[in-house]
Design an enzyme around this catalytic site. Structure first.
Site, PDB file in Angstrom:
ATOM      1  N   ASP A 292      75.704  82.885  63.755  1.00 23.05           N
ATOM      2  CA  ASP A 292      75.832  81.657  64.533  1.00 23.05           C
ATOM      3  C   ASP A 292      76.320  80.537  63.627  1.00 23.05           C
ATOM      4  O   ASP A 292      75.633  80.154  62.675  1.00 23.05           O
ATOM      5  CB  ASP A 292      74.469  81.300  65.134  1.00 23.05           C
ATOM      6  CG  ASP A 292      74.561  80.328  66.287  1.00 23.05           C
ATOM      7  OD1 ASP A 292      75.499  79.519  66.304  1.00 23.05           O
ATOM      8  OD2 ASP A 292      73.709  80.379  67.178  1.00 23.05           O
ATOM      9  N   ASP A 293      77.519  80.024  63.897  1.00 28.54           N
ATOM     10  CA  ASP A 293      78.123  78.931  63.113  1.00 28.54           C
ATOM     11  C   ASP A 293      78.507  79.354  61.695  1.00 28.54           C
ATOM     12  O   ASP A 293      78.553  78.516  60.788  1.00 28.54           O
ATOM     13  CB  ASP A 293      77.186  77.712  63.037  1.00 28.54           C
ATOM     14  CG  ASP A 293      77.054  76.973  64.356  1.00 28.54           C
ATOM     15  OD1 ASP A 293      77.597  77.459  65.366  1.00 28.54           O
ATOM     16  OD2 ASP A 293      76.383  75.925  64.380  1.00 28.54           O
TER      17      ASP A 293
ATOM     18  N   CYS B  35      79.103  78.780  71.016  1.00 29.28           N
ATOM     19  CA  CYS B  35      78.124  79.866  71.014  1.00 29.28           C
ATOM     20  C   CYS B  35      78.008  80.606  72.347  1.00 29.28           C
ATOM     21  O   CYS B  35      78.241  81.817  72.421  1.00 29.28           O
ATOM     22  CB  CYS B  35      76.764  79.347  70.569  1.00 29.28           C
ATOM     23  SG  CYS B  35      76.345  77.704  71.170  1.00 29.28           S
TER      24      CYS B  35
ATOM     25  N   ARG C 187      79.356  84.551  73.427  1.00 25.91           N
ATOM     26  CA  ARG C 187      78.405  85.627  73.718  1.00 25.91           C
ATOM     27  C   ARG C 187      78.662  86.254  75.085  1.00 25.91           C
ATOM     28  O   ARG C 187      78.528  87.471  75.257  1.00 25.91           O
ATOM     29  CB  ARG C 187      76.983  85.075  73.601  1.00 25.91           C
ATOM     30  CG  ARG C 187      76.636  84.708  72.175  1.00 25.91           C
ATOM     31  CD  ARG C 187      75.466  83.762  72.039  1.00 25.91           C
ATOM     32  NE  ARG C 187      75.574  83.061  70.760  1.00 25.91           N
ATOM     33  CZ  ARG C 187      75.147  83.560  69.601  1.00 25.91           C
ATOM     34  NH1 ARG C 187      74.550  84.736  69.575  1.00 25.91           N
ATOM     35  NH2 ARG C 187      75.297  82.892  68.480  1.00 25.91           N
TER      36      ARG C 187
ATOM     37  N   LYS D 123      69.214  85.738  69.281  1.00 22.74           N
ATOM     38  CA  LYS D 123      69.704  84.762  70.255  1.00 22.74           C
ATOM     39  C   LYS D 123      70.326  85.466  71.458  1.00 22.74           C
ATOM     40  O   LYS D 123      71.013  86.474  71.316  1.00 22.74           O
ATOM     41  CB  LYS D 123      70.727  83.850  69.580  1.00 22.74           C
ATOM     42  CG  LYS D 123      71.139  82.633  70.403  1.00 22.74           C
ATOM     43  CD  LYS D 123      71.952  81.672  69.554  1.00 22.74           C
ATOM     44  CE  LYS D 123      72.340  80.416  70.321  1.00 22.74           C
ATOM     45  NZ  LYS D 123      73.040  79.430  69.457  1.00 22.74           N
TER      46      LYS D 123
ATOM     47  N   HIS E  29      71.405  83.361  74.939  1.00 14.99           N
ATOM     48  CA  HIS E  29      72.321  82.283  75.339  1.00 14.99           C
ATOM     49  C   HIS E  29      73.322  82.726  76.399  1.00 14.99           C
ATOM     50  O   HIS E  29      74.459  82.252  76.443  1.00 14.99           O
ATOM     51  CB  HIS E  29      73.046  81.718  74.116  1.00 14.99           C
ATOM     52  CG  HIS E  29      73.136  80.212  74.133  1.00 14.99           C
ATOM     53  ND1 HIS E  29      73.693  79.487  73.115  1.00 14.99           N
ATOM     54  CD2 HIS E  29      72.736  79.308  75.050  1.00 14.99           C
ATOM     55  CE1 HIS E  29      73.627  78.197  73.389  1.00 14.99           C
ATOM     56  NE2 HIS E  29      73.055  78.058  74.573  1.00 14.99           N
TER      57      HIS E  29
ATOM     58  N   HIS F 298      73.123  78.449  61.907  1.00 14.98           N
ATOM     59  CA  HIS F 298      73.134  77.284  62.800  1.00 14.98           C
ATOM     60  C   HIS F 298      72.112  76.240  62.333  1.00 14.98           C
ATOM     61  O   HIS F 298      71.068  76.589  61.772  1.00 14.98           O
ATOM     62  CB  HIS F 298      72.785  77.753  64.208  1.00 14.98           C
ATOM     63  CG  HIS F 298      73.015  76.749  65.296  1.00 14.98           C
ATOM     64  ND1 HIS F 298      72.191  75.656  65.490  1.00 14.98           N
ATOM     65  CD2 HIS F 298      73.955  76.684  66.266  1.00 14.98           C
ATOM     66  CE1 HIS F 298      72.622  74.967  66.538  1.00 14.98           C
ATOM     67  NE2 HIS F 298      73.698  75.561  67.025  1.00 14.98           N
TER      68      HIS F 298
ATOM     69  N   ASP G 184      80.094  83.624  66.107  1.00 17.29           N
ATOM     70  CA  ASP G 184      80.373  83.138  67.458  1.00 17.29           C
ATOM     71  C   ASP G 184      81.388  82.001  67.485  1.00 17.29           C
ATOM     72  O   ASP G 184      82.029  81.748  68.504  1.00 17.29           O
ATOM     73  CB  ASP G 184      79.088  82.711  68.171  1.00 17.29           C
ATOM     74  CG  ASP G 184      78.332  81.608  67.445  1.00 17.29           C
ATOM     75  OD1 ASP G 184      78.734  81.214  66.330  1.00 17.29           O
ATOM     76  OD2 ASP G 184      77.321  81.134  67.994  1.00 17.29           O
ATOM     77  N   ASN G 185      81.559  81.307  66.369  1.00 21.10           N
ATOM     78  CA  ASN G 185      82.545  80.226  66.240  1.00 21.10           C
ATOM     79  C   ASN G 185      82.645  79.871  64.773  1.00 21.10           C
ATOM     80  O   ASN G 185      81.943  80.459  63.936  1.00 21.10           O
ATOM     81  CB  ASN G 185      82.155  79.002  67.075  1.00 21.10           C
ATOM     82  CG  ASN G 185      80.697  78.624  66.993  1.00 21.10           C
ATOM     83  OD1 ASN G 185      79.959  78.765  67.960  1.00 21.10           O
ATOM     84  ND2 ASN G 185      80.250  78.162  65.837  1.00 21.10           N
TER      85      ASN G 185
ATOM     86  N   LYS H 222      83.845  74.198  64.677  1.00 24.68           N
ATOM     87  CA  LYS H 222      83.264  74.599  65.957  1.00 24.68           C
ATOM     88  C   LYS H 222      83.557  73.541  67.030  1.00 24.68           C
ATOM     89  O   LYS H 222      83.538  72.345  66.753  1.00 24.68           O
ATOM     90  CB  LYS H 222      81.749  74.754  65.775  1.00 24.68           C
ATOM     91  CG  LYS H 222      80.927  74.921  67.030  1.00 24.68           C
ATOM     92  CD  LYS H 222      79.457  74.944  66.672  1.00 24.68           C
ATOM     93  CE  LYS H 222      78.553  75.007  67.888  1.00 24.68           C
ATOM     94  NZ  LYS H 222      77.115  74.989  67.506  1.00 24.68           N
TER      95      LYS H 222
END
Length: 551
Positions: free
Chosen positions: A44-45, A82, A86, A139, A141, A212, A337-338, A382
């Site tokens: 994540d991030d 994010c 997903r 996660k 989401h 993140h 995710d980004n 992001k």
């Protein structure tokens, strides 16, 4: 069979499609012989250049080993955020097609974080019906609960707003750290699988929250990076870029810093809480005060510690695969995710400036300076659809099925390709949902044996006020350098609509030379195509399937 816009799926229709899906999937699975297992890991991030195998100085020996024994993609894309990424990963569709991200013209409830249409099933649902055991750790989401969307077991490892997960009274479990807990749940699921379901293949979706914000890390992990970033983000970007070139990456030139581009959302009152060491612009390092330099360098050290810990935990999961003799026949995919985030805010339990940086009482964000370094060699962060926001590391490793080792893949691909790839390699035939759009994603199988042409003639992007279209090596991008919160969608005919930039990524992946004035006809044609696809996705997102025939 007929299609009704925004209609409700009847119980009879749902039963019909579930039976159809199960029959088709089981038939295909029976023909496939010994089926591979899957471990899809998403960070994540994470920035493009954060892992060592993508040019980073952060210790990531487990990811590096996966890359050395498999494939590294250099032009693999996400959706810039994010939850859209997903949903795209799980379904094989652009998030706008399935009501999981906004686009101009989308009706209320059919964008942002809406409920997916019934035809937008998850990988877990397809594989579960085909005899796979399915697990989720970390996660989610995505709309709905994992166990209601194709997963036999799930644990989001979430007890509060941070990685130490304090409650409102400031109490916490001294042995809990979210990244460790996420990996431990994955290990527990795999142990259970080995003991009780050894005859079945498995699909495990391992979704780390790291790195993140908030920047929370274990003290021993932070200690390994203290002082490492004292020379600043300018030098770090150059070091990573040179390392990428030495590794053999074809990434073009290094992008210039953009000192006038700050966080995507302005929260000046919250940034003020962080104290005089904070800065919300990627200014030249030598223009910062010594206090600001120390503060920023410490934040990057915490970010590195979070990535380091995630890699260590990935190593524990891989060790479990080895212990249960499943390592060779498990297809491991790793991505982010980004891009790294320039966001800056204070949430959760707030920020105590007197607490040790990285501890539970703090709430720090990486910010645009070191985020730019994390996304080396690309621009932006992001939420933006410049390369820095949408380019992800993507590693594929499969000892039993991949002859290629330590090879690069330069073909253009996208996170929507993961779902069809998994189904293809699992031997699972996705049944048709008459009238529903086919999966946007394509199977990556051809690229696993050798590099080749890109899977897509074009890739479409839209997130908040940002939009882009890539056709071959050409890419148009539309965005504002900074925008108010909440953001405003720009519609066709808006005076700002002409503000498209054009880049040739074959020799300018860093998006430094805007060719819009040189090739106005191309810009016009590509922008019109962007809206044609938008119009199609509006139709897709409003499509529901209703079965009027008797089962």
């Amino acid at each position: 069979m007929m299609i009704r816009s925004a209609g409700l799926v009847t119980a009879i229709a749902l039963m019909f499609f579930v039976v159809s899906l199960k029959t088709s999937a089981e038939s295909s699975a029976q023909e496939s012989g010994r089926r591979p297992n899957f471990l899809v890991i998403i960070a994540d991030d994470l920035g493009f250049s954060d892992p060592g195998c993508y040019g980073g100085e952060i210790a990531t020996p487990n990811l590096d080993a996966l890359a050395a024994g498999g494939l590294r993609f250099t032009q693999f894309y996400n959706t810039a955020r994010c939850w859209p990424t997903r949903s795209a990963l799980m379904t094989g569709y652009y998030p706008q097609q399935i009501r999981r991200d906004s686009m101009p013209g989308a009706p209320k409830g059919f964008g942002g974080r809406g409920v997916r249409p019934q035809w937008a099933q998850t990988i877990g649902q397809y594989l579960q019906m085909a005899g796979y055991r399915t697990y989720h750790s970390g996660k989610w989401h995505i709309d709905g609960k994992p166990t209601e969307n194709g997963f036999d077991r799930s644990d989001e490892a979430t007890r509060g707003p941070g990685f130490f997960d304090t409650n409102k009274r400031g109490e916490r479990d001294p042995d809990f750290y979210r990244t460790v807990a996420t990996a431990q749940h994955a290990i527990d699921c795999l142990k259970e699988h080995s003991e009780d379901f050894a005859g079945q293949p498995f699909f495990h979706y391992l979704a780390f929250h790291a790195p993140h914000f908030p920047l929370h890390a274990l003290p021993e992990d932070i200690q390994r990076y203290e002082g490492r970033y004292d020379d600043g983000w300018d030098q770090l970007r150059n070091q990573r870029y040179q390392r990428q070139r030495a590794l053999g990456f074809s990434v073009g030139n290094l992008s210039a810093m953009e000192p006038d581009v700050g966080p995507p959302y302005a929260f000046p009152d919250q940034i003020e809480l962080l104290g005089p060491g904070e800065v919300n612009r990627p200014l030249p390092w030598d223009e910062l005060t010594s206090q600001q330099q120390r503060f920023q360098a410490m934040k990057m050290a915490i970010h590195a510690a979070m990535v380091d810990r995630m890699d260590r935990e990935i190593g524990r999961v891989l060790d479990q695969l080895r212990a249960m003799d499943s390592y060779d026949n498990t297809i491991v995919m790793f991505l982010s995710d980004n891009g790294a985030s320039a966001e800056m805010m204070v949430r959760g339990d707030g920020h105590d400036p007197g607490a040790a940086p990285g501890s539970a009482a703090t709430y720090l964000c990486l910010g645009p300076g070191f985020s730019s370094a994390a996304n080396t060699p690309f621009r932006r962060h992001k939420t933006w659809v410049h390369e820095g926001g949408i380019s992800t590391p993507f590693i594929v490793h499969w000892p039993a099925g991949l002859e290629a080792q330590n090879e690069f893949r330069s073909a253009v691909a996208h996170v929507v390709d993961i779902a069809p790839t998994v189904l293809d390699l699992a031997g699972v035939q996705r049944p048709d949902f008459p009238g529903a759009p086919p999966m946007t994603g394509k199977s990556l199988r051809p690229l696993l044996s050798k590099d080749g042409d890109s899977l897509h003639d074009e890739i479409w992007f839209c997130h908040e006020a940002n939009r882009a279209l890539r056709q071959g090596d050409w890419k148009i991008v539309h965005s504002d350098k900074g925008r108010p919160f909440p953001y405003r969608m720009v519609e066709a005919g808006d005076p700002n609509e002409s503000n498209w930039a054009l880049y040739n990524l074959a020799n300018d992946r860093a998006e430094q030379q805007d060719l819009a004035d040189t090739y106005p006809a191309k810009v016009q044609a590509m922008s019109e195509r962007w809206y044609q696809l938008r119009d199609q996705f509006l139709v897709d997102s409003s499509t529901e399937i209703v079965n009027d025939a008797k089962p």
